[in-house]
Write a protein that holds these residues in place. Structure first.
Motif, short mmCIF file in Angstrom:
data_model
loop_
_atom_site.label_atom_id
_atom_site.label_comp_id
_atom_site.label_asym_id
_atom_site.label_seq_id
_atom_site.Cartn_x
_atom_site.Cartn_y
_atom_site.Cartn_z
N MET A 175 39.33 25.66 -20.70
CA MET A 175 40.10 24.91 -19.72
C MET A 175 41.29 25.68 -19.17
O MET A 175 41.97 25.22 -18.26
CB MET A 175 40.55 23.57 -20.31
N LEU A 188 42.90 18.97 -26.11
CA LEU A 188 43.87 19.65 -25.24
C LEU A 188 45.23 19.77 -25.93
O LEU A 188 45.92 20.78 -25.81
CB LEU A 188 44.01 18.92 -23.91
N THR A 207 44.50 13.30 -14.70
CA THR A 207 44.63 14.24 -15.81
C THR A 207 43.28 14.89 -16.16
O THR A 207 43.18 16.10 -16.28
CB THR A 207 45.19 13.53 -17.06
N VAL A 208 42.27 14.05 -16.33
CA VAL A 208 40.93 14.53 -16.71
C VAL A 208 39.89 13.78 -15.89
O VAL A 208 39.97 12.56 -15.75
CB VAL A 208 40.66 14.30 -18.22
N ILE A 233 39.99 19.49 -15.35
CA ILE A 233 41.41 19.15 -15.42
C ILE A 233 41.93 18.82 -14.03
O ILE A 233 41.53 19.43 -13.03
CB ILE A 233 42.21 20.34 -16.00
N MET A 241 47.52 16.76 -15.40
CA MET A 241 47.49 17.50 -16.67
C MET A 241 48.09 18.88 -16.52
O MET A 241 48.74 19.39 -17.45
CB MET A 241 46.06 17.58 -17.20
N GLU A 242 47.91 19.49 -15.37
CA GLU A 242 48.56 20.78 -15.14
C GLU A 242 50.08 20.61 -15.24
O GLU A 242 50.77 21.44 -15.84
CB GLU A 242 48.19 21.36 -13.78
N TYR A 251 47.26 24.39 -18.75
CA TYR A 251 45.94 24.06 -18.24
C TYR A 251 46.02 23.94 -16.73
O TYR A 251 46.97 23.35 -16.20
CB TYR A 251 45.43 22.74 -18.84
#
Length: 362
Positions: free
Chosen positions: A52, A166, A220-221, A255, A259-260, A267
């Motif tokens: 990821m 993660l 996020t995912v 991703i 989430m980054e 990620y």
């Protein structure tokens, strides 16, 4: 999931996989049966971390649903399009512009893809609680208990274990990201079905055969249930577009922007697009099934405290940052609805208050 007494549902007959020789992306395959124990997650975490951070996409097998259970959810997904009259779809339309939410129907031709061409896909998004947040068309009511079980499976059994992996990859407590994704909290995580219809030949030329422009997801995912009509492409680390190959009863996971931000860039949000299928699948209708995960609305999208991040990247909780709700509304109200400006290198962006809120990658 459904048993022998489940109500009957019209079958959605999927197309056979393409036989075309395409430039396939090499996506790692993760055996998710190991993700249910602490020892198994410790084994998987380094590989998931590396995947990821580089490729940005992975395939998951042994995720807890059988082939027949997954097929049935595709069948139910088709009901919301083929068994619901257009006037009823309008009644249950999403409040995309008003509230910045995808929950409900999106009709065809709402978004502009490229060169003035309108999109040819419709979608229906079901809030993960199914019963608490929205009302549904009559044709779907019979199947709502199954949809609720499906949503819970995606959230508790699949998403939460991805979030744990993660977190372990960042050397932080494994429940860190799980606590930001409460099933009963205020937030917009949802099951979504998308039905793509072919473009006219004229519009295919105008859009350079791209049905959904290159982009990163807001949440996020993202969890995609693999389906046999090839159309999804990802931008590989060498910046080439490559096709995602169908794997029976597998999940394709990537991703998103949130989430980054939460991971301080550890990620990366991964760039992908949807294009015209290969020659032996053209003219077919493509049905997609997804679980889009977003953090709870009140979560501030600032980097977690992790030893893998450089000191300058870490941000304390009281630092100013967009909440998940704020980012969701900004991006959802912009995607396909607002005009983008061209950048050098072929990228297009939408700017609000001097901030780039959305990019398209061509």
């Amino acid at each position: 999931m459904p048993g022998t007494t489940s109500p009957s549902v019209p079958r959605w007959v999927a197309s056979p996989p393409t036989k075309e020789a395409l430039d396939w992306a090499e996506l790692p395959v993760i055996d998710f049966s190991k993700a249910n124990t602490l020892e198994g997650r410790a084994e998987l975490a380094p590989r998931v971390r590396d995947v990821m951070r580089t490729v940005g996409f992975m395939c998951i097998v042994n995720h807890g649903l059988t082939h027949s259970q997954t097929e049935r959810m595709f069948d139910i997904g088709d009901v919301v399009f083929s068994q619901v009259p257009e006037e009823e779809k309008i009644k249950f339309s999403s409040k995309l512009k008003e509230e910045g939410t995808r929950i409900g129907y999106k009709p065809r031709e709402l978004f502009v893809t490229d060169n003035g061409v309108r999109d040819q896909y419709e979608q229906y998004a079901v809030h993960r609680t199914v019963f608490g947040r929205q009302k549904h068309p009559k044709a779907l009511e019979t199947y709502l208990p199954e949809v609720r079980v499906f949503a819970e499976h995606n959230h508790r059994d699949v998403l939460q274990n991805i979030l744990r992996l993660l977190a372990l990859g960042m050397e932080i407590p494994e429940e860190t990201f799980v606590k930001m994704h409460g099933f009963d909290a205020v937030g917009d995580s949802h099951v979504r079905w998308i039905k793509y219809f072919p473009l006219t030949e004229e519009d295919e030329v105008k859009t350079n055969h791209v049905w959904l422009r290159g982009h990163t997801d807001t949440g996020t995912v993202t969890i995609l249930y693999s389906q046999p009509i090839s159309a999804l492409q990802i931008q590989s680390p060498d910046h080439k577009w490559r096709w995602v190959k169908h794997i029976d009863n597998a999940l394709v996971v990537n991703i998103g922007e949130s989430m980054e931000m939460l991971s301080g860039g550890f990620y990366k949000a991964t760039i992908h697009r949807v294009v015209q299928p290969p020659a032996d699948q053209r003219g077919l209708i493509r049905l997609g099934m997804y679980y889009f995960a977003l953090a709870d609305d009140d979560v501030k999208l600032v980097p977690v405290d992790s030893p893998v991040l450089e000191e300058g990247i870490r941000v304390s909780e009281d630092e100013t940052g967009l909440t998940m709700e704020e980012l969701r509304k900004i991006r959802y109200r912009a995607f396909g609805l607002k005009e983008a400006n061209m950048e050098a290198g072929g990228e297009e962006h939408i700017v609000e208050n001097g901030i780039v809120v959305l990019k398209y990658y061509n």
